[in-house]
Enzyme design. Structure first.
Site, PDB file in Angstrom:
ATOM      1  N   ASP A  55      29.542  12.576   1.415  1.00 47.60           N
ATOM      2  CA  ASP A  55      28.248  11.909   1.308  1.00 47.60           C
ATOM      3  C   ASP A  55      28.236  10.631   2.130  1.00 47.60           C
ATOM      4  O   ASP A  55      29.283  10.036   2.409  1.00 47.60           O
ATOM      5  CB  ASP A  55      27.947  11.553  -0.156  1.00 47.60           C
ATOM      6  CG  ASP A  55      27.667  12.780  -1.009  1.00 47.60           C
ATOM      7  OD1 ASP A  55      27.376  13.852  -0.449  1.00 47.60           O
ATOM      8  OD2 ASP A  55      27.738  12.654  -2.249  1.00 47.60           O
ATOM      9  N   GLN A  56      27.057  10.178   2.493  1.00 46.82           N
ATOM     10  CA  GLN A  56      26.932   8.959   3.291  1.00 46.82           C
ATOM     11  C   GLN A  56      27.652   7.779   2.640  1.00 46.82           C
ATOM     12  O   GLN A  56      28.343   7.002   3.305  1.00 46.82           O
ATOM     13  CB  GLN A  56      25.451   8.618   3.489  1.00 46.82           C
ATOM     14  CG  GLN A  56      25.218   7.330   4.265  1.00 46.82           C
ATOM     15  CD  GLN A  56      23.756   7.114   4.610  1.00 46.82           C
ATOM     16  OE1 GLN A  56      22.983   8.066   4.726  1.00 46.82           O
ATOM     17  NE2 GLN A  56      23.347   5.877   4.767  1.00 46.82           N
TER      18      GLN A  56
END
Length: 220
Positions: A55-56
């Site tokens: 995920d970012q």
């Protein structure tokens, strides 16, 4: 942006991905991993390609394949659960138990109002995560997660639905925390087994923002 290299050989790179760097270009524009692939060629003809996803907000070990054959083999290794993954997360609550295993199937839902998210659902895809309590400080627990499967948002949902608390700072499954700027999850180690070849193995130290909440590097 500096992308430290944690492991390198003829077919694999493991980089230390910083929190905040998405793998794909955001709709609103801005930097992403793609901007750095050219500099990560490191003398090779082809740019490397990410084998899995983070995920970012998630920092830490990200495996890149340096040629198409390696990408295919590494991707198969993830699907066949031949990769040992370790994450360190901060859970927004104090856990009484020391360790356990969460088995909750996950499914994707979406709505016009909230967009998409994952939920625990009996008819979803099987998901399993082993976990271990490492430390407790000021109402927050540091947990070592070892996911067996690799479902989207697996640790974030298993923390919420399996442990009873979301990850600190998770804006989707919990709430933002003014002390930090992201969901507190770090990919601390990765080992991909390659048969007769030495494994791809890398570890990443805890980022500085974990110390803001009073947590230091855990024992191995």
């Amino acid at each position: 942006m500096d992308l430290p290299i944690l492991f390198e050989d003829g077919e694999a790179l493991v980089i230390d991905k910083p929190a905040g760097l998405p793998l794909d270009r955001p709709r609103a524009g801005g930097p992403c991993l793609e901007d750095y692939l050219e500099q990560l060629k490191l003398g090779f003809q082809r740019p490397p390609a990410p084998v899995h996803r983070l995920d970012q907000d998630t920092s830490g070990c990200l495996l890149l394949a340096r040629n198409p054959k390696a990408l295919k083999r590494f991707s198969a290794a993830f699907e066949e659960r031949q990769v040992d993954k370790t994450y360190i997360g901060l859970v927004a609550g104090e856990l009484a138990e020391e360790a356990g295993t969460i088995e909750l199937a996950l499914s994707k839902i979406s709505s016009e109002k909230d967009g998409w998210r994952m939920i625990a659902a009996k008819k979803g895809k099987p998901a399993m995560t082993h976990w271990e309590r490492l430390a407790v400080h000021d109402g927050v627990t540091m947990v070592r997660f070892k996911p067996v499967t690799g479902r989207t948002h697996q640790i974030r949902i298993h923390a919420l639905a399996g442990l009873g608390f979301p990850l600190v700072g998770d804006p989707v499954y919990g709430k933002k925390d003014r002390r930090v700027t992201r969901t507190m999850l770090h990919a601390s180690a990765l080992i991909l087994h390659r048969g007769d070849k030495p494994p791809v193995a890398a570890t990443s130290s805890l980022p500085a923002d974990f110390a803001i909440l009073g947590f230091e590097e855990p024992d191995a």
